[in-house]
Design a protein around this motif. Sequence first.
Motif, PDB file in Angstrom:
ATOM      1  N   GLY A 163     -11.685  13.435  -1.125  1.00  0.00           N
ATOM      2  CA  GLY A 163     -11.203  13.780   0.202  1.00  0.00           C
ATOM      3  C   GLY A 163     -10.223  12.782   0.783  1.00  0.00           C
ATOM      4  O   GLY A 163      -9.902  12.826   1.968  1.00  0.00           O
ATOM      5  N   VAL A 164      -9.751  11.869  -0.055  1.00  0.00           N
ATOM      6  CA  VAL A 164      -8.806  10.882   0.458  1.00  0.00           C
ATOM      7  C   VAL A 164      -7.411  11.479   0.498  1.00  0.00           C
ATOM      8  O   VAL A 164      -7.112  12.447  -0.201  1.00  0.00           O
ATOM      9  N   GLU A 165      -6.560  10.912   1.310  1.00  0.00           N
ATOM     10  CA  GLU A 165      -5.194  11.398   1.381  1.00  0.00           C
ATOM     11  C   GLU A 165      -4.376  10.710   0.297  1.00  0.00           C
ATOM     12  O   GLU A 165      -4.363   9.487   0.247  1.00  0.00           O
ATOM     13  N   ALA A 166      -3.712  11.499  -0.547  1.00  0.00           N
ATOM     14  CA  ALA A 166      -2.929  10.888  -1.621  1.00  0.00           C
ATOM     15  C   ALA A 166      -1.633  11.661  -1.793  1.00  0.00           C
ATOM     16  O   ALA A 166      -1.641  12.772  -2.308  1.00  0.00           O
ATOM     17  N   ALA A 195      -6.253   4.278  -2.796  1.00  0.00           N
ATOM     18  CA  ALA A 195      -5.450   5.176  -1.967  1.00  0.00           C
ATOM     19  C   ALA A 195      -5.683   4.894  -0.488  1.00  0.00           C
ATOM     20  O   ALA A 195      -4.741   4.798   0.309  1.00  0.00           O
ATOM     21  N   SER A 196      -6.935   4.717  -0.123  1.00  0.00           N
ATOM     22  CA  SER A 196      -7.233   4.552   1.300  1.00  0.00           C
ATOM     23  C   SER A 196      -6.694   3.213   1.821  1.00  0.00           C
ATOM     24  O   SER A 196      -6.250   3.120   2.960  1.00  0.00           O
ATOM     25  N   VAL A 236      -2.677   0.206   5.138  1.00  0.00           N
ATOM     26  CA  VAL A 236      -1.608  -0.735   5.458  1.00  0.00           C
ATOM     27  C   VAL A 236      -0.251  -0.047   5.632  1.00  0.00           C
ATOM     28  O   VAL A 236       0.730  -0.707   5.944  1.00  0.00           O
ATOM     29  N   GLY A 237      -0.263   1.253   5.393  1.00  0.00           N
ATOM     30  CA  GLY A 237       0.956   2.014   5.657  1.00  0.00           C
ATOM     31  C   GLY A 237       2.036   1.879   4.599  1.00  0.00           C
ATOM     32  O   GLY A 237       3.219   1.858   4.910  1.00  0.00           O
ATOM     33  N   GLU A 238       1.635   1.752   3.344  1.00  0.00           N
ATOM     34  CA  GLU A 238       2.630   1.679   2.273  1.00  0.00           C
ATOM     35  C   GLU A 238       3.328   3.035   2.107  1.00  0.00           C
ATOM     36  O   GLU A 238       2.711   4.092   2.313  1.00  0.00           O
ATOM     37  N   ASP A 239       4.560   2.972   1.660  1.00  0.00           N
ATOM     38  CA  ASP A 239       5.259   4.196   1.256  1.00  0.00           C
ATOM     39  C   ASP A 239       4.992   4.384  -0.230  1.00  0.00           C
ATOM     40  O   ASP A 239       5.679   3.840  -1.062  1.00  0.00           O
ATOM     41  N   TRP A 240       3.969   5.152  -0.539  1.00  0.00           N
ATOM     42  CA  TRP A 240       3.554   5.235  -1.946  1.00  0.00           C
ATOM     43  C   TRP A 240       3.363   6.676  -2.409  1.00  0.00           C
ATOM     44  O   TRP A 240       3.266   7.603  -1.594  1.00  0.00           O
TER      45      TRP A 240
END
Lengths: 385, 450, 468
Positions: free
Chosen positions: A136-139, A169-170, A175-179
């Motif tokens: 359920g993580v955002e990826a 992922a979380s 930290v707000g990476e652009d990944w």
Amino acid sequence: MAKFNKLDQSDYYKLILRCVHCGFCLQSCPTYRVLGIEADSPRGRLYLTRAMVDKRIDIAKDVANHLYKCTMCANCEIACPSAVKYTDIMFITREIMAEANAVPLGAEQLVNTINNAKNIFMMDNTLRKDWVIYTGVEAPIKDKADMVYFVGCVTSYSGRIQGVAQAIASILNYVGEDWTLLKDEWCCGHPLKLEGATKEFKKVAEHNVKMIEETGATKVVSGCPGCCLALKKEYPEVLGRKLNFEVLHFSQILDEYIKKGKLKIPKFESKVTYHDPCELGRILGIINEPRRVIKSISDKFVEPIERGKEGFCCGGGGLLKVTDSQLSESIANKRLEMLIKTGAEVIISACPTCYQSLADATSRKNKALQVIDIAELIAQRLGLM
Amino acid sequence: MSNKNSELAINRVISNSEALTSEEVEKFEVDGLKPKAVVIPKSMEEVAEILKRANDEGISIIPWGGGTMMSLGNIPKRVDIILLLKRLNKIIEYLPEELVVTAEGGIILDELQKVLVNKGQFLPLDPPYSSLATLGGVVASNSFGPIRHLYGGVRDLLLGIKVANSDGTLTKFGGKVVKNVAGYDIKKLYIGSIGTLGVITQVTFKLAPLPEFEESFLAVFNSINDFVKAYKEVLMVSHSSIGIGPSAIEGFDPNSCEILNSLNISKGYLLALKVLSITKDSMRRRISELLEIVKKHDSITAFSINGSEHESLWKKIQEYPNLSSNKFSIRCKISTLISKVGDVMDFTQKISEKYALQYSITAHLGLGILYTYFNSENPYELVKAIEELRAYVLSIGSASSLVVECAPLSVKEKVDVWGPIRKDFFLMKAIKDRFDPKGILNPGRFIGGI
Amino acid sequence: MISDHILKELESIVGIDRLLRKKEELMVYECDGQTFFKSMPDVVVLPTSRDEVVNIVNICNKYNIPYLARGAGTALSGSAVPIRGGVVIAFARMNSILEVDFDNQRVVVEPYVTAPQITAVASEKGFFYAPDPASYTVSSIGGNIAHNAGGNHCLKYGVTTNHVLGLEMVLPNGDVLELGGKALDPPGYDLVGLMVGSEGTLGIVTKAVVRILRKPPATAVILAIFDSLVDASNTVSEVIAVGKLPAVIEFMDKYAIKAVESGVKACGLPLDAEAILLFEVDGFEDELDVQSEKIIEICKKNHARSVEMAKDPDGMAKLMAGRKAAFGSMGNLAPSYVVDDGTIPRSKLPEVMPIIRKWGEEHGFMIANVFHAGEGNLHPIILYDPRVEGKEQEALKLGLDILKLCLDVGGTITGEHGVGIEKAELMPVQYSKDELKRMLFIKEIFDPKGLCNPGKIFPEKEVKILAS
């Protein structure tokens, strides 16, 4: 055959000749420490290799059984006073074995699996990202991003280890990476290289590099030291060129975040110890970073014996899990005993394979010990999972 | 052999060698047995020749160094010829830069030390009677004293040996270098073998530099319990390397602590250390550390002495067997676990009281070796006491043993001084049979009738 | 060859997993640390208990099969080579520390325990196990006992025989014997002393009682650099004569320096120096300086170009780095070497060192010297390329000549490596017939059938002559 390592036959032989047979490697070798059998020691395997080159024995499966009964942990290289490049020799030897179709069955099957399925589990490779659904993580999967998270087969598919992917992922989100994840990640191919399947390895490397470079990312991060090793060292070698991205293990990223004050992590009260994954610590030299991360959240950190550059293998390396699972387990048991001796309640690792080996050993031992990945631990402390 | 024939045989053995007159021979005996002749060889070759002839004639040979340990052993089966080795007293080679000395077996230990001390070195062996004992005798009887604690015993210090064999050959084992592993370490066999395998004609020893500073540390305890606790702690913190450690850690019961009489302190269990140091300051520190330990265990008095007082004290300690020989007829050497020394002392006291024996005990605490001295009018009581003590010592296990080193005939007739043989005896017997097939060397005196 | 039914019998003792009989499994047991002498065993067994060892020995006895015990296989004289085939009893699985007895300062171990493992448990209360041969991180106590191993620190602390007090052994007739024990001076002949250094030819050790010592509180290391072999050699004798007994005196000559400095472990030693000496002194912190000063003074008196001292762990490690790397670095100079082990009286160093150098030059060999100077224990390393026809034999022969030189100056053919196969032919040079005869008496008493590690120590011819 030896073009791969830019070594001609005589260079390969010279490498082998550097071994003066002193035996100083014996106690560093996990398989020898468990079996006590000379053929399953670095000195023995080099001796057999030389015997094959000298045509004293045939290049045959029986010999391969010993050559592949090795976790490729490279601890013997640290112990060696003559600086024998054991793993370099073994990679070439395994290529020779593979070309001669003299590879143990388990290893051969694994190559077929990766060739067909693009992962080590013979799973549908399109299900590789299902962990995102389960956890359920955002990826994100983006066309362009600064950073690629290369997940790896074990983390992607193995139930309880998917938590590591979730954690990474979380934290990247936090930290707000652009990944991004790769659109079509294949097995990193490290197991192919371990088997000696150079051509296949090259194919996989080409694919993954293409995928990464398409995103324009300057950084690739992985929680798996095996993937890191493949991407960082083995790909440039096999492709014969420098790559346009930096490869980092997630513990390095965590170390960086903490240094820059991007993460404020509540202290952890349990007594903890850390197991150095061979590929991370000894081979890639990433020894201090995970320790700094752990010490930043724990005042009760204890070192085990045989750590850092001399770290003792968990038994999960090489292809040992498929060539001799029982031996792999015995080595894990041995390592676990050393970790238990520290008196720690929690064993931290930074490798999905080490995690698996040690967690399995723990459950075999019925020990109320917790094994946890460094990413998971941090994510938990941050309340992200 | 008739007397007449035997006399002829003995004369043939003596041949041209120097022999004592029958009057002088009278002064010699081994366990009450008089020799038929005493021969004094002048060279190693002569020793070998005499042995060869004795072997041919079947005449028994008893090698005799300083004669200080002749009480050691069972009653001999035969005493034909005593071989007096005092003429073999030359130093063969001494190079101080080698820290090694080679000398003939008949040299007296103190005489050798005088030469070594001139160069700031010494042979770190301090057995009793060192003014009489010969080097060969020290090896043959495995003699030692308090400083074995730091420097090791004969087996640690002996580098090489030359032996005259019963077949008339001279053989050399080991050498003059400190490391040597060529072939079997045969020289070990001669150590403590009381001349049953060959006559030791030459020895090479490792030496040690003389210590820079040396003092005695002494502490007296009222109870054996305090004494035991204290010595165990002292042992635990004492270093055992040259230059750092105390060279001796000795224990005395209230009877043997009479060696302190001149110092005028009350009787009790005495702990005595020979403390070494490289600087004066560090000596003070060591003494104060020791003081702290013994105080913790309720010593009734504790102090250090140095200079001539220190030296004369250790001379007395070294010579205790000698000093006590008028008082006690029996001396037992007990080798056991370091941790059991206190128990053995305790048991010795009990057994002595039970049989109303006079007794006294000394101990090399760090070696686990004790000497118990007994006396009584009644030999039966003595025998019973020795047997009970031996049974107790053997029950400790771990190769513990009791050897009766000195005893009157009345006791020797009833007790095997070496104690029971172990399972490995058949090997020893076989070695004796091969090295001295006719059994002419010291017959019957060694373990198991060897 | 061993027939199938015998293999079955062996298998019934150790099981199929601990019995090796395939060619590739056996081949790696054909030599020990050196590789000139090779001979494959017929079978390798890995016992886990004394009783299994007894049963194995009994089978060998019953069928007259030669056998030998093997530890880590790090010996350098061929002593673990099964020269007549037969059974290799590999002890790798018997590696437990059975007892740590601090009260009595003893540790009881199975044969495959290593010295650092003993020190690890002993250090809990500040003790250590002293013998430290170069291979000590891997070599087994059983092997150390068989060779009476020495090491760096034996100048001050003695060799293996000084630290082994008791043995449990399986005699070639299958008897289990307890020799000695935790207590000193068991009455009778010193059979423990006889067993130590007998190269596994008198029986098989299955358990050992060793002595542990209190660790010295502090150490210092001194490194002195010399422009002349003779100056460095003289320094060794002088240091020993003045009575400041260091724990270690190590010697490296210019070729040894070259080997280190041309490899990955280069540590900045001067390539134009003829020799370096390394000293280690130990004691209480406040006493180190007094000891060191004297040594430094002697070095300077003997024209040392420079003398450096360190007392901190990093500094000491830096000074020791070259010595540590020396043997392993030989590969930088040549692909192979013969290392010899003669010991000479220390005062003969100034005489012998230049001769060795000269002989090397005359025969076209580089001979590097890295050795325990404090004990006069030479380790000339004769470097050669095995791919050049005849070089190996020539190097071996030169090695034997150097050993004869050691004998000529009053030394011995082996200080710590053992005779094995390599030096057997020199035994009749070092010992007379009468002396050898007595050694053979011992062999015959312990091993009348001659099955226990045959073909070692004594040259075949000699054995036959003396037996007749």
